[in-house]
Design an enzyme around this catalytic site. Structure first.
Site, mmCIF file in Angstrom:
data_model
loop_
_atom_site.group_PDB
_atom_site.id
_atom_site.type_symbol
_atom_site.label_atom_id
_atom_site.label_comp_id
_atom_site.label_asym_id
_atom_site.label_seq_id
_atom_site.Cartn_x
_atom_site.Cartn_y
_atom_site.Cartn_z
ATOM 1 N N TYR A 154 0.835 -1.180 0.000
ATOM 2 C CA TYR A 154 0.000 0.000 0.000
ATOM 3 C C TYR A 154 0.886 1.253 0.000
ATOM 4 C CZ TYR A 154 -2.372 4.025 1.462
ATOM 5 O OH TYR A 154 -2.809 5.315 1.484
ATOM 6 N N HIS A 160 -2.193 -0.495 6.460
ATOM 7 C CA HIS A 160 -3.366 -0.641 5.597
ATOM 8 C C HIS A 160 -4.099 -1.951 5.842
ATOM 9 C CE1 HIS A 160 -5.477 1.264 2.083
ATOM 10 N NE2 HIS A 160 -5.026 2.291 2.759
HETATM 11 MG MG MG Z 1 -4.441 5.015 5.918
#
Ligand code: MG
Length: 425
Positions: free
Chosen positions: A181, A231
């Site tokens: 992420y 994430h």
């Molecule tokens: Mg975030």
């Protein structure tokens, strides 16, 4: 403009005598995408010439649904009402659907709520932060994103942000072959021969992130505050493993260690974590966010102001946080319009619970579309002193940069494991 000439049901009519005859005459959504993500803005017009308000209703991944919600459902609820009854209007918007709102409805209601605060500020001749009680600080300190395909490049980019004046930097690094992420997908296979050779591997991630922060502290020094966003990809036990491994590097916060489905475990994870935990962007429920604040599962609450219903509920969360020693870190990355950022900053400068503000650097075109957009100076965001948000919208220019149904529709479903299984974002 969506107008509803038909007779309103009695429950939608002005329920008490208003102090004057200013009324809401129109509610519509404007969508623009100057740099990719669709930004959704709600404009509320009134019977007073030139008096209107703007609010952020950005749900980039499902923006068309929000537009429909605003124009086909919300408008008819509030047209004809006195715009100063903000609390009643947002409760009407929320409860009238019976089913409590998810992200589509809450983003739409946030747009209405923030537009009404804008109107209230313009009518009072005051910035919204003064209506919220006034400043308790001059400006909001912010953190900025940095990422690299490998550790060296991640540290280099963080150094650039520090050189540009930031004191808080969020660092992400790609996992070889897979990306993570906030950091680019890399070419090459993670594990040739696996069913999904470019898959993400949790064991590799748990080794890689501490190495990133070891290098960062060595090269960036002790002065800068460092942050990281997991994430939502870990189990509770993995979250504790990572938090303990990161202890020597003194993170400002470790974000979203667990997916929302496993938040019940957060108090235990937090109790075992030597690193402050930041949680909250993935719930659109104000009561869920309140439970996080009051339940001992978070150090910083990260609700997205434009996804939980706007300033009206967010100020309640800030008040709850203040009372129990939790701090705020409102979520405001690139899929937040400049109006949404202004709403977050108004809360930041008026709340003693403020911790840090996420900061996206808007490009020149976005500043042109939204005159008055707040820009960070040496990492500080300072609210406008002009009435309302102090931000306007050039609709002609906005229309020349329309959104597309794009990769943003599916970006959160972009990571799979080595076995091909889709991972929760
Ligand atoms: Mg975030």
């Amino acid at each position: 403009m969506t107008q509803h000439a038909t007779e309103q049901p009695a429950t939608f009519r002005q329920p008490w005598e208003a102090p004057d005859d200013v009324r809401i005459t129109g509610v519509r959504a404007i969508v623009t995408a100057p740099y990719g993500p669709a930004l959704v803005v709600v404009r509320v017009d009134t019977s007073e010439p030139g008096l209107y308000g703007l609010g952020c209703a950005t749900f980039t991944q499902r923006w068309k649904a929000v537009v429909t919600y605003v124009e086909e459902h919300l408008a008819r609820l509030v047209i004809g009402r006195y715009p100063g009854d903000i609390g009643d209007l947002v409760r009407l918007a929320k409860f009238s659907s019976y089913w409590r709102e998810g992200p589509v409805g809450n983003n739409a209601i946030s747009g209405l709520d923030e537009a009404l605060w804008d109107i209230a500020g313009k009518r009072a001749g005051m910035p919204v932060h003064e209506l919220l009680g006034g400043k308790v600080r001059a400006a909001a300190d912010t953190y900025v994103h940095s990422a690299g395909a490998d550790i060296a490049r991640a540290v280099e980019q963080a150094q650039q942000k520090i050189d540009a004046g930031w004191r808080h930097v969020r660092m992400q690094v790609s996992q070889p072959g897979a990306g993570t992420y906030g950091s680019a997908l890399l070419d090459g296979d993670t594990a040739a021969g696996a069913p999904y050779p470019r898959g993400w591997q949790v064991a590799e991630y748990l080794r890689l992130v501490p190495r990133l922060f070891e290098a960062a502290r060595e090269q960036l020094g002790d002065e800068v505050e460092l942050l990281h966003d997991v994430h939502s990809r870990l189990t509770p036990k993995q979250a504790v493993t990572l938090a303990r491994a990161l202890e020597p590097y003194r993170l400002f916060f470790l974000e979203d260690v667990l997916p929302p489905e496993h938040w019940d475990a957060l108090p235990q994870v937090r109790a075992a974590s030597p690193v402050p935990l930041a949680v909250g962007e993935l719930t659109t429920s104000v009561t869920d966010a309140a439970r996080q604040i009051l339940g001992g599962g978070v150090d910083l609450i990260r609700s997205h102001v434009s996804a939980i219903g706007g300033v009206t509920p967010a100020r309640k969360l800030a008040a709850a946080a203040e009372l129990v020693g939790v701090r705020t870190a409102w979520h405001a990355p690139g899929d937040t319009s400049p109006i949404g950022v202004a709403a977050s900053v108004a809360l930041d400068v008026t709340s003693p619970a403020f911790g840090i503000q996420e900061c996206h650097i808007f490009d020149e075109l976005t500043h042109d579309i939204f005159p008055g957009t707040i820009a960070p100076v040496n990492g500080w965001l300072t609210p406008n002193d002009s009435p309302g948000w102090g931000i306007d919208l050039d609709e002609d220019l906005a229309r020349r940069h329309p959104p597309e149904l794009s990769t943003f529709d599916a970006w959160a479903a972009g990571v799979r494991g080595l076995d091909g299984g889709l991972l929760a974002p």
